[in-house]
Write a protein that holds these residues in place. Structure first.
Motif, PDB file in Angstrom:
ATOM      1  N   UNK A   1      -0.709  -4.728  18.365  1.00  0.00           N
ATOM      2  CA  UNK A   1      -1.023  -5.908  17.935  1.00  0.00           C
ATOM      3  C   UNK A   1      -0.992  -6.208  16.375  1.00  0.00           C
ATOM      4  N   UNK A   2      -0.873  -4.943  15.644  1.00  0.00           N
ATOM      5  CA  UNK A   2      -0.657  -5.238  14.266  1.00  0.00           C
ATOM      6  C   UNK A   2       0.877  -5.733  13.929  1.00  0.00           C
ATOM      7  N   UNK A   3       1.717  -5.249  14.661  1.00  0.00           N
ATOM      8  CA  UNK A   3       3.068  -5.683  14.569  1.00  0.00           C
ATOM      9  C   UNK A   3       3.285  -7.130  14.982  1.00  0.00           C
ATOM     10  N   UNK A   4       2.504  -7.660  15.675  1.00  0.00           N
ATOM     11  CA  UNK A   4       2.699  -8.900  16.279  1.00  0.00           C
ATOM     12  C   UNK A   4       2.062  -9.659  15.265  1.00  0.00           C
ATOM     13  N   UNK A   5       0.757  -9.573  14.599  1.00  0.00           N
ATOM     14  CA  UNK A   5       0.053 -10.177  13.802  1.00  0.00           C
ATOM     15  C   UNK A   5       0.730 -10.289  12.439  1.00  0.00           C
ATOM     16  N   UNK A   6       1.471  -9.213  11.826  1.00  0.00           N
ATOM     17  CA  UNK A   6       2.579  -9.056  10.908  1.00  0.00           C
ATOM     18  C   UNK A   6       3.659 -10.248  10.773  1.00  0.00           C
TER      19      UNK A   6
ATOM     20  N   UNK B   1       0.868  -1.257   0.232  1.00  0.00           N
ATOM     21  CA  UNK B   1      -0.111  -0.165  -0.027  1.00  0.00           C
ATOM     22  C   UNK B   1       0.872   1.199  -0.091  1.00  0.00           C
ATOM     23  N   UNK B   2       1.986   1.144   0.562  1.00  0.00           N
ATOM     24  CA  UNK B   2       2.866   2.456   0.840  1.00  0.00           C
ATOM     25  C   UNK B   2       3.600   2.590  -0.593  1.00  0.00           C
ATOM     26  N   UNK B   3       3.880   1.501  -1.285  1.00  0.00           N
ATOM     27  CA  UNK B   3       4.516   1.510  -2.551  1.00  0.00           C
ATOM     28  C   UNK B   3       3.440   2.181  -3.389  1.00  0.00           C
TER      29      UNK B   3
ATOM     30  N   UNK C   1      -2.682  -0.909   8.190  1.00  0.00           N
ATOM     31  CA  UNK C   1      -1.957  -0.165   8.962  1.00  0.00           C
ATOM     32  C   UNK C   1      -1.277   1.156   8.478  1.00  0.00           C
ATOM     33  N   UNK C   2      -1.456   1.245   7.024  1.00  0.00           N
ATOM     34  CA  UNK C   2      -1.283   2.341   6.508  1.00  0.00           C
ATOM     35  C   UNK C   2      -2.306   3.402   6.804  1.00  0.00           C
ATOM     36  N   UNK C   3      -3.539   3.108   6.589  1.00  0.00           N
ATOM     37  CA  UNK C   3      -4.554   3.967   6.817  1.00  0.00           C
ATOM     38  C   UNK C   3      -4.754   4.302   8.048  1.00  0.00           C
ATOM     39  N   UNK C   4      -4.590   3.451   9.170  1.00  0.00           N
ATOM     40  CA  UNK C   4      -4.717   3.962  10.464  1.00  0.00           C
ATOM     41  C   UNK C   4      -4.090   5.192  10.860  1.00  0.00           C
ATOM     42  N   UNK C   5      -2.628   5.535  10.137  1.00  0.00           N
ATOM     43  CA  UNK C   5      -2.259   6.697  10.379  1.00  0.00           C
ATOM     44  C   UNK C   5      -2.640   8.162   9.798  1.00  0.00           C
TER      45      UNK C   5
END
Length: 589
Positions: free
Chosen positions: A571-576, A280-282, A552-556
């Protein structure tokens, strides 16, 4: 009568001067200077330069006073021969004043709309002289001058090119002169000639300032048009990366050349569709670097073209998530650029086909509303969308109005795709909702994934969506220990499309699953176990990782409860990490 006599005498004197011995004198001089390469010839040229400049100024005035090139050539049959010989004399063109006057005389003779063979032939000759003057290296007189001055050929021709570019650029900066006198030839006529002269120079770095100035010149006059050949050459050179333009010049090229704009949009589409591993970032970076969002914000007409291309592609690929993701991200980048410009333009001008009652509510970003108002806003959006689609589908049943009804439903959905930030908020709220208030949110989510009510199946899709949400709600309930194998297997079954049966979009269920894992009150270990089990059995590990990365991108961008922000990111980091390890385990040794 006495006041008019001096003017008449002056005019007669000027015409006598131009038509008589003076013209022949300078033509004889030009012939003599071109036939000899001796120092005394160069000295004679230098001695006559000041007088020659004065004569060229008179010629220029005479040319500008004529109504057409045909009339000028009829009165001055030797004019072309004189100008041609002087343009090929390096001693004359090395003088700034004489060179500038020569160029202006040529531009004055150029016909924007040639009406006969004489004017067409004159145009061809003028283009040839201007182009060769800037690029030719085999001219004998130039070679002699280079040898006399001790200047290398490359350096000499670069100097000539820079002088040509500077003269052309100075000329296009002049204001329109046709406003005060209708009978006077407009200075904007020179813009077409200048752009024609630039055709062979489009890939020369030295010509970049001139090209930029031509492209960005305000269109204050209808005569200030750019040559089609010039725009074609620019478009071809830019698309093949043989030309480097500043950002604003690129935007202006797209504004002037529809085919160049269409090529840029299709290139972006192709790049996104072929790059399957793009994050998504790219994707956002690609879109920003394309300059298209900035161009769309500056010119409503450009946005309408780009949006129409997206509309056509989406009609043929309504289930292609990569296309939808591109449209969503592009719209987000465009709205950001539009906000930076602070233009007082109506959104209706940019979205004329969209349902106007939904335009502002959908284009409003979640970060622009209080978080406690999100659910109420989404409930209103859901009921409005449902009403509009039902009205459109009712028209579909009437054959005389079916096209209008289908178009209205599509445009409603297209706007929702563009404003998918509210779809993401819907997913977040569904991960924390109870059974009593999830109905409107599930309808909005189902419509987003299943816009076409083929065979009146949307009611069935809603049943499947509620079933999937029910399984997830039970699995992620804090009190649900141990995990229910039945709910897990039911989810896996729903994620596996059934043959000859209308099935729910796997991405809808997967998005719900990821949002439950991130936002629910279930423990991190429990959420990880559920996510890991479901995606492993369904074989959708990569798809789940993509959904999580996009979230993760959109939460920012402000679509997360501020009090939960730290917990959610952990939680996102752990799931990733879990999904990364699963992907690595699936790779062949």
């Amino acid at each position: 009568m006495s006041q008019l006599q001096p003017q008449i005498q002056l005019q007669e004197t000027a015409e006598t001067l131009l038509n008589g011995q003076e013209m022949q004198f300078w033509l004889d001089k030009a012939v003599a200077w071109g036939q000899a390469e001796r120092p005394d010839t160069q000295k004679d040229t230098s001695l006559h330069l000041r007088r020659l400049s004065s004569y060229l100024q008179q010629l220029l005035t005479h040319i500008n006073d004529m109504s057409s090139t045909t009339e000028t050539m009829k009165r001055q049959p030797l004019l072309g021969q004189l100008l041609g010989r002087l343009c090929w004399n390096p001693c004359v063109t090395a003088d700034d004043t004489s060179r500038g006057l020569l160029f202006q005389c040529l531009w004055g003779l150029y016909s924007e709309n040639p009406s006969n063979a004489v004017e067409r032939k004159a145009n061809q000759w003028i283009r040839k002289v201007l182009c060769q003057l800037a690029t030719e290296e085999d001219d004998a007189a130039a070679q002699a001058l280079m040898k006399h001055m001790g200047v290398p050929p490359k350096e000499y021709h670069l100097r000539v090119l820079r002088k040509v570019v500077a003269s052309l650029q100075e000329n296009i900066g002049k204001s329109c002169s046709s406003l005060g006198n209708i009978s006077q030839r407009c200075s904007c006529d020179n813009i077409l000639a200048t752009s024609e002269a630039c055709v062979p120079l489009v890939t020369c770095p030295e010509a970049a300032p001139l090209i930029g100035a031509l492209l960005q010149r305000p269109a204050a006059c209808v005569r200030a048009t750019l040559s089609e050949d010039f725009l074609d050459a620019l478009s071809s050179a830019y698309s093949s990366q043989g030309l480097s333009l500043e950002e604003q010049a690129v935007v202006s090229l797209w504004y002037h050349r529809l085919s160049s704009l269409e090529e840029a949009v299709l290139s972006l589409l192709e790049s996104v569709m072929t790059n399957k591993g793009s994050t998504s970032q790219r994707l956002e970076q690609q879109i920003t670097q394309s300059l298209l969002p900035k161009a769309c914000a500056q010119h409503c007409s450009i946005f309408l073209v780009v949006n129409d291309i997206f509309r056509s592609v989406l009609k043929k690929a309504e289930e292609n998530e990569r296309v939808k993701s591109l449209i969503q991200t592009f719209t987000s980048c465009f709205l950001r650029e539009l906000a930076l410009l602070q233009k007082c333009l109506s959104l209706k001008a940019f979205f004329p086909q969209s349902p106007q009652s939904l335009l502002v509510p959908l284009l409003t970003l979640p970060s622009e509303l209080p978080q406690e108002a999100w659910r109420h806003h989404l409930n209103w959006l859901s009921s409005s969308l449902q009403r509009l689609t039902e009205e459109g589908e009712e028209r579909d049943e009437d054959s005389s109005r079916s096209t209008r009804g289908h178009h209205r439903v599509f445009e409603t959905w297209f706007l929702l795709v563009q404003c998918a930030h509210w779809v993401r908020v819907t997913l977040q709220l569904l991960g924390t909702s109870g059974p009593e208030d999830c109905g409107p949110l599930l309808w909005l989510l189902t419509f987003y994934h299943h816009p076409t009510n083929r065979g009146h199946q949307r009611a069935l899709q809603m049943v499947h969506a509620k079933e999937a949400w029910g399984h997830l709600h039970c699995l992620f309930s804090v009190s649900a220990r141990p995990l229910s194998p039945d709910h897990l297997q039911s989810l896996v079954t729903l994620l596996s499309p059934q043959p000859k049966q209308p099935s729910l979009s796997p991405l809808l269920i997967l998005s719900l699953l990821v949002n439950f894992a991130v936002f629910s009150k279930q423990s991190l270990s429990g959420s990880t176990q559920i996510l890991q089990t479901v995606v492993d059995r369904s074989g959708l590990v990569d798809e789940a990782a993509c959904v999580l990365s996009s979230l993760e991108l959109r939460l920012n961008e402000g679509s997360c409860l501020s009090s939960d922000a730290n917990r959610v990111h952990l939680r996102i980091e752990a799931l990733k990490n879990t999904l990364t390890h699963m992907h690595a385990a699936m790779e062949p040794c």
